[in-house]
Each structure stands twice: as structure tokens, then as C-alpha cells.
Design a protein around this motif. Structure first.
Motif, PDB file in Angstrom:
ATOM      1  N   TRP A 277      16.828  -1.385   9.905  1.00  0.00           N
ATOM      2  CA  TRP A 277      17.489  -0.677   8.802  1.00  0.00           C
ATOM      3  C   TRP A 277      18.905  -1.207   8.582  1.00  0.00           C
ATOM      4  O   TRP A 277      19.354  -1.326   7.436  1.00  0.00           O
ATOM      5  CB  TRP A 277      17.509   0.829   9.087  1.00  0.00           C
ATOM      6  N   ILE A 278      19.615  -1.532   9.651  1.00  0.00           N
ATOM      7  CA  ILE A 278      20.964  -2.104   9.501  1.00  0.00           C
ATOM      8  C   ILE A 278      20.878  -3.365   8.647  1.00  0.00           C
ATOM      9  O   ILE A 278      21.650  -3.538   7.691  1.00  0.00           O
ATOM     10  CB  ILE A 278      21.585  -2.416  10.882  1.00  0.00           C
ATOM     11  N   LEU A 279      19.948  -4.245   8.987  1.00  0.00           N
ATOM     12  CA  LEU A 279      19.787  -5.493   8.248  1.00  0.00           C
ATOM     13  C   LEU A 279      19.314  -5.231   6.823  1.00  0.00           C
ATOM     14  O   LEU A 279      19.817  -5.835   5.865  1.00  0.00           O
ATOM     15  CB  LEU A 279      18.819  -6.414   8.983  1.00  0.00           C
ATOM     16  N   ASP A 280      18.357  -4.322   6.665  1.00  0.00           N
ATOM     17  CA  ASP A 280      17.853  -3.997   5.328  1.00  0.00           C
ATOM     18  C   ASP A 280      18.949  -3.416   4.444  1.00  0.00           C
ATOM     19  O   ASP A 280      18.980  -3.661   3.235  1.00  0.00           O
ATOM     20  CB  ASP A 280      16.690  -3.006   5.414  1.00  0.00           C
ATOM     21  N   THR A 281      19.842  -2.630   5.044  1.00  0.00           N
ATOM     22  CA  THR A 281      20.945  -2.051   4.279  1.00  0.00           C
ATOM     23  C   THR A 281      21.830  -3.152   3.709  1.00  0.00           C
ATOM     24  O   THR A 281      22.309  -3.051   2.576  1.00  0.00           O
ATOM     25  CB  THR A 281      21.760  -1.083   5.164  1.00  0.00           C
ATOM     26  N   CYS A 282      22.000  -4.206   4.455  1.00  0.00           N
ATOM     27  CA  CYS A 282      22.846  -5.318   4.000  1.00  0.00           C
ATOM     28  C   CYS A 282      22.120  -6.284   3.069  1.00  0.00           C
ATOM     29  O   CYS A 282      22.765  -7.020   2.323  1.00  0.00           O
ATOM     30  CB  CYS A 282      23.382  -6.079   5.213  1.00  0.00           C
ATOM     31  N   ARG A 283      20.811  -6.287   3.115  1.00  0.00           N
ATOM     32  CA  ARG A 283      20.035  -7.278   2.362  1.00  0.00           C
ATOM     33  C   ARG A 283      19.225  -6.678   1.212  1.00  0.00           C
ATOM     34  O   ARG A 283      18.450  -7.390   0.563  1.00  0.00           O
ATOM     35  CB  ARG A 283      19.066  -7.981   3.309  1.00  0.00           C
ATOM     36  N   ALA A 284      19.388  -5.401   0.956  1.00  0.00           N
ATOM     37  CA  ALA A 284      18.548  -4.699  -0.030  1.00  0.00           C
ATOM     38  C   ALA A 284      18.570  -5.380  -1.390  1.00  0.00           C
ATOM     39  O   ALA A 284      19.603  -5.860  -1.843  1.00  0.00           O
ATOM     40  CB  ALA A 284      19.007  -3.250  -0.163  1.00  0.00           C
ATOM     41  N   GLU A 285      17.412  -5.386  -2.022  1.00  0.00           N
ATOM     42  CA  GLU A 285      17.277  -5.933  -3.375  1.00  0.00           C
ATOM     43  C   GLU A 285      17.308  -4.838  -4.433  1.00  0.00           C
ATOM     44  O   GLU A 285      17.378  -5.128  -5.620  1.00  0.00           O
ATOM     45  CB  GLU A 285      15.976  -6.745  -3.494  1.00  0.00           C
ATOM     46  N   TYR A 286      17.201  -3.585  -4.024  1.00  0.00           N
ATOM     47  CA  TYR A 286      17.256  -2.442  -4.949  1.00  0.00           C
ATOM     48  C   TYR A 286      16.195  -2.551  -6.041  1.00  0.00           C
ATOM     49  O   TYR A 286      16.462  -2.315  -7.209  1.00  0.00           O
ATOM     50  CB  TYR A 286      18.662  -2.271  -5.529  1.00  0.00           C
ATOM     51  N   ASP A 287      14.990  -2.881  -5.614  1.00  0.00           N
ATOM     52  CA  ASP A 287      13.871  -2.998  -6.531  1.00  0.00           C
ATOM     53  C   ASP A 287      12.846  -1.907  -6.214  1.00  0.00           C
ATOM     54  O   ASP A 287      13.102  -1.008  -5.408  1.00  0.00           O
ATOM     55  CB  ASP A 287      13.239  -4.393  -6.451  1.00  0.00           C
ATOM     56  N   GLU A 288      11.679  -1.976  -6.846  1.00  0.00           N
ATOM     57  CA  GLU A 288      10.664  -0.942  -6.649  1.00  0.00           C
ATOM     58  C   GLU A 288      10.147  -0.904  -5.218  1.00  0.00           C
ATOM     59  O   GLU A 288       9.850   0.163  -4.688  1.00  0.00           O
ATOM     60  CB  GLU A 288       9.524  -1.132  -7.658  1.00  0.00           C
ATOM     61  N   SER A 289      10.037  -2.055  -4.583  1.00  0.00           N
ATOM     62  CA  SER A 289       9.590  -2.093  -3.194  1.00  0.00           C
ATOM     63  C   SER A 289      10.599  -1.394  -2.284  1.00  0.00           C
ATOM     64  O   SER A 289      10.227  -0.636  -1.385  1.00  0.00           O
ATOM     65  CB  SER A 289       9.397  -3.556  -2.765  1.00  0.00           C
TER      66      SER A 289
ATOM     67  N   SER B  61       0.815  -1.218   0.000  1.00  0.00           N
ATOM     68  CA  SER B  61       0.000   0.000   0.000  1.00  0.00           C
ATOM     69  C   SER B  61       0.854   1.276   0.000  1.00  0.00           C
ATOM     70  O   SER B  61       0.309   2.379  -0.132  1.00  0.00           O
ATOM     71  CB  SER B  61      -0.948   0.010   1.205  1.00  0.00           C
ATOM     72  N   LEU B  62       2.172   1.146   0.132  1.00  0.00           N
ATOM     73  CA  LEU B  62       3.026   2.337   0.032  1.00  0.00           C
ATOM     74  C   LEU B  62       2.950   2.891  -1.385  1.00  0.00           C
ATOM     75  O   LEU B  62       2.963   2.126  -2.359  1.00  0.00           O
ATOM     76  CB  LEU B  62       4.487   1.979   0.328  1.00  0.00           C
ATOM     77  N   PRO B  63       2.906   4.209  -1.516  1.00  0.00           N
ATOM     78  CA  PRO B  63       2.940   4.755  -2.875  1.00  0.00           C
ATOM     79  C   PRO B  63       4.272   4.438  -3.549  1.00  0.00           C
ATOM     80  O   PRO B  63       5.304   4.361  -2.869  1.00  0.00           O
ATOM     81  CB  PRO B  63       2.786   6.269  -2.675  1.00  0.00           C
ATOM     82  N   PRO B  64       4.256   4.239  -4.850  1.00  0.00           N
ATOM     83  CA  PRO B  64       5.518   3.951  -5.534  1.00  0.00           C
ATOM     84  C   PRO B  64       6.459   5.153  -5.460  1.00  0.00           C
ATOM     85  O   PRO B  64       6.016   6.297  -5.336  1.00  0.00           O
ATOM     86  CB  PRO B  64       5.095   3.653  -6.973  1.00  0.00           C
ATOM     87  N   SER B  65       7.726   4.872  -5.551  1.00  0.00           N
ATOM     88  CA  SER B  65       8.726   5.940  -5.531  1.00  0.00           C
ATOM     89  C   SER B  65       8.615   6.795  -6.787  1.00  0.00           C
ATOM     90  O   SER B  65       8.274   6.302  -7.866  1.00  0.00           O
ATOM     91  CB  SER B  65      10.129   5.332  -5.451  1.00  0.00           C
ATOM     92  N   SER B  66       8.935   8.052  -6.639  1.00  0.00           N
ATOM     93  CA  SER B  66       8.993   8.941  -7.807  1.00  0.00           C
ATOM     94  C   SER B  66      10.314   8.764  -8.552  1.00  0.00           C
ATOM     95  O   SER B  66      10.502   9.319  -9.631  1.00  0.00           O
ATOM     96  CB  SER B  66       8.836  10.396  -7.355  1.00  0.00           C
ATOM     97  N   ILE B  67      11.231   7.977  -7.968  1.00  0.00           N
ATOM     98  CA  ILE B  67      12.519   7.686  -8.592  1.00  0.00           C
ATOM     99  C   ILE B  67      12.384   6.371  -9.359  1.00  0.00           C
ATOM    100  O   ILE B  67      11.937   5.365  -8.809  1.00  0.00           O
ATOM    101  CB  ILE B  67      13.620   7.537  -7.519  1.00  0.00           C
ATOM    102  N   SER B  68      12.788   6.377 -10.611  1.00  0.00           N
ATOM    103  CA  SER B  68      12.699   5.155 -11.412  1.00  0.00           C
ATOM    104  C   SER B  68      13.886   4.236 -11.116  1.00  0.00           C
ATOM    105  O   SER B  68      14.900   4.664 -10.560  1.00  0.00           O
ATOM    106  CB  SER B  68      12.687   5.508 -12.903  1.00  0.00           C
ATOM    107  N   LEU B  69      13.739   2.987 -11.509  1.00  0.00           N
ATOM    108  CA  LEU B  69      14.863   2.059 -11.373  1.00  0.00           C
ATOM    109  C   LEU B  69      16.049   2.517 -12.213  1.00  0.00           C
ATOM    110  O   LEU B  69      17.206   2.346 -11.809  1.00  0.00           O
ATOM    111  CB  LEU B  69      14.434   0.643 -11.773  1.00  0.00           C
ATOM    112  N   ASP B  70      15.784   3.138 -13.356  1.00  0.00           N
ATOM    113  CA  ASP B  70      16.884   3.679 -14.169  1.00  0.00           C
ATOM    114  C   ASP B  70      17.617   4.784 -13.414  1.00  0.00           C
ATOM    115  O   ASP B  70      18.848   4.848 -13.443  1.00  0.00           O
ATOM    116  CB  ASP B  70      16.367   4.214 -15.505  1.00  0.00           C
ATOM    117  N   ASP B  71      16.848   5.666 -12.748  1.00  0.00           N
ATOM    118  CA  ASP B  71      17.477   6.713 -11.937  1.00  0.00           C
ATOM    119  C   ASP B  71      18.327   6.092 -10.832  1.00  0.00           C
ATOM    120  O   ASP B  71      19.454   6.526 -10.570  1.00  0.00           O
ATOM    121  CB  ASP B  71      16.426   7.626 -11.301  1.00  0.00           C
ATOM    122  N   LEU B  72      17.782   5.075 -10.182  1.00  0.00           N
ATOM    123  CA  LEU B  72      18.514   4.386  -9.122  1.00  0.00           C
ATOM    124  C   LEU B  72      19.819   3.812  -9.661  1.00  0.00           C
ATOM    125  O   LEU B  72      20.876   3.974  -9.042  1.00  0.00           O
ATOM    126  CB  LEU B  72      17.659   3.271  -8.515  1.00  0.00           C
TER     127      LEU B  72
END
Length: 195
Positions: free
Chosen positions: A96-108, A15-26
Motif C-alpha cells: 500500500w505504501i508503494l501503491d500510494t506513491c504510484r497510483a494512477e487514479y483510474d478505474e482499477s 474480477s474485482l467489481p467496479p467502484s460505485s464511485i465514478s472517475l468524475d466523483d474522484l
């Protein structure tokens, strides 16, 4: 604490709104940071080392904030530091510490970074229902805190890895990951079109 029990934790919430940053921008920001798959691998290894030490890491970071009244003020009301607010933020900060290490760098992941950005700026007290605390965190401190968050993590990495070169790889990957996130969190602080 199980992820589902962390107050206000919404990573992966559809239910979070999608990011205004695209995956290409990322991907372009990652390229600017020289962030590669080697960094992702180093972060995964760092996560294995840091996971059992999260509480100790937070003790260091909270001690740092608590020793600087101008930082502690962001978690205070006119009656002084709000212990419940600090505890709720601490639970998310640990994750956040764990998420920083496990991030998938996707839209979620991007959507949650935008949520974190809002929580530092326009929605700071909303998540935890806090009344009377400062309405936002000044960006100068969001940005300046990159260094202590980077510098203080190294001793924890060294507790789980004896190879100095591997510690350095993990430490540099951690720095890039923190810089990436703070870059994304800067968006609401900037004039429209400046990001």
C-alpha cells in the motif's frame, strides 16, 4: 515479496467489481483536497525514497499499533494477537505504501480502494480466513490513524532528500493521498446516499 505472492492483494484484478464511485466523483474529491499533478510528481519521488525503507516504516507503524491494545485487538482472536493475520496484513500494508506513491487514479485503482473499504468494514476477516477477530474496524480509528501515518513518514522522506522544501512537498502530497484513500474507504460506514 513479489506482488503476486502478497496474500489477498488484488489491485489490478479484473474480477474485482467496479467502484460505485465514478472517475468524475474522484476528480471532484481530488479538487476538494487541492490534489494536483504536482502532488502526483511529488508522490512518485517519495516512492523512490520510501521503497527501500518499507520494512522500517512498517516496523514503526506496527510498533505503534502493538503499543495500543485497543488497536492490536483488531488483529486478535480470543487467544491473543494472530501472528499470521498480522503478517498477511503487513505484506499488503507494505505494498500500500508503494501503491500510494504510484497510483494512477483510474478505474482499477478505484475498484481496489472499494475492496480495501470492504476489508475494513463488512469483509474484514474474510480475505485472511480469520475466525474470532473483531468483525470490522471502527471508523474512528481508520480516520484517526491518518495523523500517525502522515507524521511518521517524514523522517523516512528526509533520509532520501536534503532539500526541506522538497521534503515538505512530498509530505503534503502524502497527506493528500492518504486523506483521499480514507475518504473513499469511509463509504461503507455511511448511510446510503450520505457519501
Amino acid at each position: 515479496m513479489a506482488v503476486s505472492q502478497i496474500p489477498g492483494y488484488r489491485y489490478g484484478d479484473p474480477s474485482l467489481p467496479p467502484s460505485s464511485i465514478s472517475l468524475d466523483d474522484l476528480h471532484r474529491i481530488q479538487q476538494a483536497l487541492l490534489f494536483t499533478e504536482d502532488d502526483v510528481r511529488a508522490l512518485r519521488r517519495a516512492g523512490e525514497i520510501l521503497a527501500p525503507q518499507v520494512s522500517d516504516i512498517l516496523d514503526v507503524w506496527y510498533g505503534f499499533v502493538g503499543n495500543h491494545d485497543f488497536l492490536l485487538a483488531y488483529f486478535s482472536t480470543p487467544d491473543g494477537p494472530d501472528a499470521d493475520y498480522l503478517a498477511r496484513v503487513r505484506a499488503r500494508f507494505g505494498q500500500w505504501i508503494l501503491d500510494t506513491c504510484r497510483a494512477e487514479y483510474d478505474e482499477s485503482w478505484l475498484a481496489y480502494q472499494e475492496e480495501i473499504a470492504r476489508r475494513h468494514y463488512q469483509d474484514k476477516n474474510k480475505t485472511d480466513g480469520v475466525q474470532g477477530a473483531p468483525p470490522f474496524i471502527h471508523f474512528r480509528y481508520v480516520n484517526a490513524l491518518i495523523y500517525p501515518i502522515f507524521a511518521t513518514i517524514r523522517p523516512f522522506l528526509e533520509k532520501g532528500e536534503s532539500d526541506p522544501a522538497e521534503v515538505e512537498r512530498m509530505h503534503q502530497a502524502w497527506l493528500k493521498a492518504v486523506l483521499l484513500q480514507v475518504t473513499l474507504w469511509s463509504q461503507p460506514y455511511l448511510r446510503e446516499g450520505a457519501f
